[in-house]
Design a protein around this motif. Sequence first.
Motif, mmCIF file in Angstrom:
data_model
loop_
_atom_site.group_PDB
_atom_site.id
_atom_site.type_symbol
_atom_site.label_atom_id
_atom_site.label_comp_id
_atom_site.label_asym_id
_atom_site.label_seq_id
_atom_site.Cartn_x
_atom_site.Cartn_y
_atom_site.Cartn_z
ATOM 1 N N LEU A 17 0.819 -1.206 0.000
ATOM 2 C CA LEU A 17 0.000 0.000 0.000
ATOM 3 C C LEU A 17 0.858 1.263 0.000
ATOM 4 N N ALA A 18 1.947 1.237 0.756
ATOM 5 C CA ALA A 18 2.831 2.397 0.833
ATOM 6 C C ALA A 18 3.402 2.734 -0.543
ATOM 7 N N VAL A 19 3.797 1.705 -1.283
ATOM 8 C CA VAL A 19 4.331 1.919 -2.629
ATOM 9 C C VAL A 19 3.236 2.433 -3.559
ATOM 10 N N LEU A 20 2.060 1.797 -3.490
ATOM 11 C CA LEU A 20 0.944 2.166 -4.346
ATOM 12 C C LEU A 20 0.496 3.607 -4.124
ATOM 13 N N LEU A 21 0.326 3.974 -2.854
ATOM 14 C CA LEU A 21 -0.203 5.298 -2.526
ATOM 15 C C LEU A 21 0.856 6.380 -2.599
ATOM 16 N N GLY A 22 2.118 5.999 -2.406
ATOM 17 C CA GLY A 22 3.189 6.980 -2.362
ATOM 18 C C GLY A 22 3.461 7.670 -3.680
ATOM 19 N N GLN A 108 -7.120 2.010 -8.034
ATOM 20 C CA GLN A 108 -7.709 3.311 -8.321
ATOM 21 C C GLN A 108 -8.986 3.551 -7.522
ATOM 22 N N GLN A 109 -9.719 2.486 -7.221
ATOM 23 C CA GLN A 109 -10.913 2.635 -6.387
ATOM 24 C C GLN A 109 -10.525 3.003 -4.959
ATOM 25 N N LEU A 110 -9.445 2.412 -4.465
ATOM 26 C CA LEU A 110 -8.967 2.729 -3.122
ATOM 27 C C LEU A 110 -8.508 4.179 -3.052
ATOM 28 N N ILE A 111 -7.758 4.595 -4.050
ATOM 29 C CA ILE A 111 -7.263 5.975 -4.089
ATOM 30 C C ILE A 111 -8.436 6.954 -4.148
ATOM 31 N N GLN A 112 -9.430 6.641 -4.981
ATOM 32 C CA GLN A 112 -10.601 7.503 -5.081
ATOM 33 C C GLN A 112 -11.382 7.528 -3.778
ATOM 34 N N ALA A 113 -11.425 6.389 -3.074
ATOM 35 C CA ALA A 113 -12.125 6.327 -1.793
ATOM 36 C C ALA A 113 -11.481 7.266 -0.778
#
Length: 214
Positions: A17-22, A108-113
Amino acid sequence: MIKLLLVDDSELITGGLAVLLGVEADLTVVECVDRGEEAVRICQQQTIDVVLLDVRMPGMSGVEATKHITETTDTKVIILTTFDEDEYIVEGIKNGAVGYLLKNTEPQQLIQAIRSVMKGQSILSQDVLEKAKQGFQPVKKTADLTSLTPREVEITRLVAAGLSNKQIAVQLYLTEGTVNNSLSTILHKLELDHRTQVAIYYLTGKAGDHDAAF
């Protein structure tokens, strides 16, 4: 910049998650921890905008940590769950979680959330909503919507169907601001706190309180 705290007892989850969101320009991961108690402490001592929180962890559960975080800070809680944790759904919402998503949610759904909860919206994935419905024993009564106007009833129905405020506005030919204001009125009339509670109440006739049977 949205400041995030990642909480899971699996380093594989928090690391991924850290890599994805960072890589998102408007998101920054402040810290990753593996205990609910540590999550509460950090949220109380630092400015954390959103915490992504696992349910099952050694010591304090994610559901219990949610209660402490939402009662003592302004941090918004998104609970990340797996299918075998559906017994926690209503309790998590009752404790103030504004998001409840599956761990296999598309990136992308998580980021949008995350961005949506920062705008005051609540997020409940359709799969999780189905789990919440299945978790209740059949009820004899339906939701009491007699205090709502016909338009408010229709908005409530669409919330329960999983539509966002923007999607509801398009479908009903309203402005998004009108939908936002109507939802606030609906919450007040039904004495509920979150749109997720509205959805569960509409579908089950229960508001997700401690008397709800699993």
